[in-house]
Each structure stands twice: as structure tokens, then as C-alpha cells.
Design an enzyme around this catalytic site. Structure first.
Site, PDB file in Angstrom:
ATOM      1  N   TYR A  26      -4.261  -4.159  12.622  1.00 57.84           N
ATOM      2  CA  TYR A  26      -3.436  -4.842  11.619  1.00 57.84           C
ATOM      3  C   TYR A  26      -2.041  -4.233  11.562  1.00 57.84           C
ATOM      4  CZ  TYR A  26      -1.880  -6.588   7.079  1.00 57.84           C
ATOM      5  OH  TYR A  26      -1.151  -7.165   6.073  1.00 57.84           O
ATOM      6  N   GLU A  48      -3.487 -11.273  -0.878  1.00 55.64           N
ATOM      7  CA  GLU A  48      -2.908 -10.177  -1.660  1.00 55.64           C
ATOM      8  C   GLU A  48      -3.432 -10.214  -3.089  1.00 55.64           C
ATOM      9  OE1 GLU A  48      -1.440  -7.651  -0.485  1.00 55.64           O
ATOM     10  OE2 GLU A  48      -0.724  -8.346   1.457  1.00 55.64           O
ATOM     11  N   TRP A  56      -7.238  -2.779   0.741  1.00 53.60           N
ATOM     12  CA  TRP A  56      -6.843  -3.853   1.664  1.00 53.60           C
ATOM     13  C   TRP A  56      -7.876  -3.983   2.775  1.00 53.60           C
ATOM     14  CZ3 TRP A  56      -4.713  -8.213   1.994  1.00 53.60           C
ATOM     15  CH2 TRP A  56      -4.411  -8.783   3.223  1.00 53.60           C
TER      16      TRP A  56
END
Length: 191
Positions: A26, A48, A56
Site C-alpha cells: 500500500y 477513511e 488502517w
């Protein structure tokens, strides 16, 4: 807080991007790179929001489940979801089953379906700084909120977009390349 750390190939990277192979991928290929298109930005905005209060990595590892559950985040399709879809989503183990976040995702799609094509992209990108600030030297130099993210969150809320505050807006700005918060010596800085 720390500066860059050597990655698996020896190249210097932001330390957060090295804790798992998922994060390495990522960090190296997505985070901080420009994202355009209403559906793509809607997806990032939703993810988000789902991340709020969680890691995350939790979201990243469930992203394909989210995409399957939310019709690849195509605004027009999600805007058609009804009560049966909401119930289905609340039972879907492939996503985060938070009622408020699911309801916000569906409500936001209904709002955005009424916008002109490109309007979400234009709105979000209007908050990108005209010129980049100094490159952060360490993670301590990376803010969680900025005046621009506060203004973006306020503009989105004014447009009836739910579950977005200044911190979520800044995470969106980072993830979608409006700002480049890769550390100064990171191999992905400016990519």
C-alpha cells in the site's frame, strides 16, 4: 518519532509502511498517489470513514470485502441500496459492521448521485495546496489535521456528506495524493 527505515529491498521508507507486507504494498504503490474520479474518491472517503477509530490495516485487509459489499463503490449503484441492503451489510462479516458508518455510506451515495459528474473530484481537489509544503523529516512532522482538511470537512458537511471530520479529511488528502506526506528520504516521496 522516527525517520525513514530500510525496507525489504533496502530502500528507505516511512516506518508505518513496513509493519506488514500489506502495508509495504500500500505504501509503495498507492498512498500519496493522485486519485481522481468521483467513484474512486467516494470509495476512499467511505474507507477513511470506516477506518475511524480502527487501524488502517483492518480496512486494508477487508477492502475487497467492502468493494464486493458496496458494488465497487459505484455511486449510482450504492445510491439505489435500500433497507434490505442495509440489513445485508450489517450481517456481512467481510466488512466493518458499524451501523452509523454503513448508514453514512449509503446516505452519502444518495447525496452524491445528485451531483454533476466530476463535482466530487473538483470539490476535493480544490483543497489541495497550490504548492507543496516542506517534506516531513520524521513522523513527528506529519500533521493529523490541517486548516485545509478542516475546511474540506466543513465543505463536505455543508454538502450533507456524513461521517467526515478534519482528521478523516486529512487522511483522505494523504491517501489520495492531495498532499505528499512521505518522509523526505522515502523512496516513494514524489512518486
Amino acid at each position: 518519532m522516527t525517520g525513514v527505515v530500510a525496507g525489504p529491498d533496502g530502500g528507505p521508507r516511512c516506518p508505518w509502511g513496513l509493519s506488514t507486507p500489506d502495508y509495504v504494498a500500500y505504501h509503495d504503490t498507492e498512498w500519496g498517489r493522485p486519485v481522481h474520479g468521483d467513484d474512486a474518491l467516494y470509495e476512499r472517503l467511505c474507507l477513511e470513514a470506516f477506518q475511524s477509530g480502527l487501524s488502517w490495516l483492518t480496512i486494508l485487509r477487508r477492502r475487497e470485502g467492502f468493494r464486493a459489499a458496496f458494488a465497487s463503490f459505484e455511486i449510482a449503484k450504492v445510491a439505489e441500496f435500500g433497507p434490505a441492503d442495509a440489513a445485508r451489510l450489517l450481517a456481512d462479516e467481510g466488512i466493518i459492521r458499524n451501523r452509523a458508518k454503513i448508514e453514512a455510506t449509503l446516505a452519502n451515495a444518495k447525496v452524491l448521485a445528485g451531483w454533476e459528474p466530476g463535482e466530487l473530484d473538483t470539490l476535493i481537489w480544490s483543497y489541495a495546496p497550490e504548492k507543496p509544503g516542506p517534506a516531513p523529516r520524521s513522523t513527528a512532522d506529519v500533521p493529523a489535521v490541517t486548516p485545509a482538511s478542516t475546511a474540506l470537512a466543513k465543505a463536505l458537511k455543508k454538502a450533507d456528506i456524513r461521517f467526515v471530520g478534519p482528521t478523516t479529511a486529512y487522511a483522505l488528502m494523504q491517501a489520495c495524493g492531495l498532499v505528499d506526506d512521505h518522509l523526505a528520504d522515502c523512496v516513494s516521496r514524489g512518486a
